[in-house]
Scaffold this motif. Sequence first.
Motif, PDB file in Angstrom:
ATOM      1  N   LEU A 173       0.886  -1.075   0.417  1.00 38.16           N
ATOM      2  CA  LEU A 173      -0.381   0.537  -0.173  1.00 38.16           C
ATOM      3  C   LEU A 173       0.521   1.048  -0.119  1.00 38.16           C
ATOM      4  O   LEU A 173       2.111   1.081   1.146  1.00 38.16           O
ATOM      5  N   VAL A 174       0.775   2.542  -1.013  1.00 39.51           N
ATOM      6  CA  VAL A 174       1.046   4.009  -0.571  1.00 39.51           C
ATOM      7  C   VAL A 174      -0.193   4.676  -0.803  1.00 39.51           C
ATOM      8  O   VAL A 174      -0.613   5.344  -1.487  1.00 39.51           O
ATOM      9  N   THR A 175       0.640   6.256   0.041  1.00 44.20           N
ATOM     10  CA  THR A 175      -0.608   6.455  -0.009  1.00 44.20           C
ATOM     11  C   THR A 175       0.586   7.823   0.169  1.00 44.20           C
ATOM     12  O   THR A 175       1.990   7.237   0.625  1.00 44.20           O
ATOM     13  N   LEU A 176       0.063   9.064  -0.108  1.00 47.03           N
ATOM     14  CA  LEU A 176       0.623  10.603  -0.633  1.00 47.03           C
ATOM     15  C   LEU A 176      -0.367  12.100  -0.619  1.00 47.03           C
ATOM     16  O   LEU A 176      -1.718  11.560  -1.312  1.00 47.03           O
ATOM     17  N   SER A 177       0.149  12.454  -0.003  1.00 49.90           N
ATOM     18  CA  SER A 177      -0.867  13.862   1.323  1.00 49.90           C
ATOM     19  C   SER A 177       0.307  14.607   0.622  1.00 49.90           C
ATOM     20  O   SER A 177       0.945  15.132   1.048  1.00 49.90           O
ATOM     21  N   VAL A 178      -0.579  15.578   1.008  1.00 54.68           N
ATOM     22  CA  VAL A 178       0.179  17.009   1.026  1.00 54.68           C
ATOM     23  C   VAL A 178      -0.729  18.171   2.083  1.00 54.68           C
ATOM     24  O   VAL A 178      -2.195  18.015   1.615  1.00 54.68           O
ATOM     25  N   SER A 179      -0.486  18.628   2.407  1.00 51.77           N
ATOM     26  CA  SER A 179      -1.192  19.620   3.553  1.00 51.77           C
ATOM     27  C   SER A 179      -0.306  20.925   3.611  1.00 51.77           C
ATOM     28  O   SER A 179       0.439  21.807   3.267  1.00 51.77           O
ATOM     29  N   VAL A 180      -1.170  22.427   3.993  1.00 49.57           N
ATOM     30  CA  VAL A 180      -1.389  23.439   2.698  1.00 49.57           C
ATOM     31  C   VAL A 180      -0.953  23.854   4.553  1.00 49.57           C
ATOM     32  O   VAL A 180      -1.995  24.082   5.746  1.00 49.57           O
ATOM     33  N   GLY A 181       0.148  25.306   4.713  1.00 50.82           N
ATOM     34  CA  GLY A 181       0.336  25.367   5.879  1.00 50.82           C
ATOM     35  C   GLY A 181       1.128  24.983   7.340  1.00 50.82           C
ATOM     36  O   GLY A 181       2.132  23.990   6.508  1.00 50.82           O
ATOM     37  N   ASN A 182      -0.300  25.048   8.179  1.00 52.49           N
ATOM     38  CA  ASN A 182       0.480  24.151   9.618  1.00 52.49           C
ATOM     39  C   ASN A 182      -0.082  23.217   9.727  1.00 52.49           C
ATOM     40  O   ASN A 182      -0.606  23.017   8.818  1.00 52.49           O
TER      41      ASN A 182
END
Length: 601
Positions: free
Chosen positions: A281-290
């Motif tokens: 299983l592979v997951t890729l995420s991104v968050s902006v700011g904090n």
Amino acid sequence: MVKTVRHLAFISALMLAFGFAGSATYAQTDSPKTVVMSVDKNPIASGDTFILTLTVDQFIEDQQWRPAELLPDFDVMGTSSSSTTQIINGATTREKTFRTVAKAPQQPGDYELGPFTVAGATSNQLTLQVLPADDPALSEQRDAFMRVELDREEVYVQEQVVLTTKLYLAANLHSGNIIPPELEDADIRQVGRDEDSTEVIDGRMFQVFQRSFVVIPQRSGAQEIRGPVFQGQINVASNRTLFPSFSSTRSVTTAATNLPLTVKPIPQDWPNQHTWLPAELVTLSVSVGNEGSAQPEDEQLQITQGEPLTLTYRLTAVGPLADQLPRLDELVRQLPIGDASIYPEAPESAMNQRNGRLVSQQTLRVAIIPHSAGTLEIPSLELPWFNTQLRERQQASAPGQSILVAPGVSDGRDVQPTAAQQTPKPSAPSADVAEANTETVTATTATSQRELRYWQYAAGALAALWLLTLLFWFLRARQHNNRIARPAEVASSASEVNARTDLRAVQRACNANDAMAVEVALKTWMRAQLKLSGQLNALADYFDHTPLRSQLEHLQSSRFSAGQHDWQEGKALWRALQGALEANKERQRGQRSELPPLYPQ
């Protein structure tokens, strides 16, 4: 006196007689006469281990027993030796014992052991009967054995395969150790915790100890995993003790069978520009700011021109090791992000275990500074990976971001006329505006110069106080102890004060987003502290720092190029300058830590 002399003579004669007897005995047993060979179990399961004991009735060198050459059908795993000496009624006997741990062949059958010739003496001969591992004849005499299994027998290169081993003991375990399996060009490590249970086999109660290993082969082809080995001691009942609750121990050794493994190469249709990544299983995420915050779906994120924006990318994979993950900073640099500066940090990697599986994670923080107002589009980050459960290629992606960039607050002190405003015949209002701008720039320059002179006067006064203080202590020390002050330290302190003052001027100009004042303060600082002259490109060449060079080029472009927006990246420039200073300090510390040559020319 006569009795004492007689006693001494008797003792001397007795010792001489014992010496002759010992010498004669040693001379008679200088070469071995008998070599006795035995095994700890017979018959034996295929692939299991046994201990071959060889006893020689004389001391010989360890090199004279070469089991690897004398046992070509067996896998010799190790040999130990011991020596004993006994003197009974003046007769001296010596024995040398070799214990060799060997692994039986996988093919059942009868194998002849010996006769072996050791130091000129010939041993006896044995027939070792090797039976299949599931033969019922072995259930009665085996106190310890191992079983292993793989979750799959055919994998791709760098794909994780789980090997489960079970140790069966018919007696209580006193101590022991399980040697992990072995495979050339592979990464093998234990996962999960050991599990223990009980199981009844053919009417006998066995303690079962289960342990799991992860095997990650690094090359393709047909291979064979060498099974794990157990070496330890078990408790056995003893009739030699008066206390029935006490028991003695017996050494046991056993090994699991070897397991074949087929490793397939990377598929030919895999894209060359992407790293091969087999995982469950592979997951890729991104968050902006904090970190941990996400962009609201119904709202568009808005930032100010010149202010840095932080994006946090996180890649999580079940199965591969942490060093098998592709570097996120290299993937982010390939994203087509226009009119913005990108500063990715070094990625952080971590790896742990969950439910008997390896879980690797990589985190990357990226600072993005937009150069102009409008909408900043950050495209999605795509990463292909191979699903080892479905045996097919899949795609992991971090969604793109749309960010609204508001114009930065400008005080009008560094506004350059656009191309439309540069007409051959300006009108009167335009001339008034130009004159007002010129007066504003002149006033700003005068204010900056006054501030610079003020700080220079303050720095000079502080340096003078330092000099007076040092002079006072110098005279006092000279009067009492005849010491000599070190002028170099005084100059160094004054130089540090001036450097801090010049840097504060640069920081104030950066916080005010005053492009002209920043350029003046930077040139003053580089001439005074770094002994550099010329334009700001000399400062960029001195530090050789990519973020600082990019900010200096953008500063020059904003000041002297037509059609540019107001410069609002003062804080980013100050942050890049601080990073360049820290990198320069680290480089100087590394140069000082290097040892001088042992033989300088």
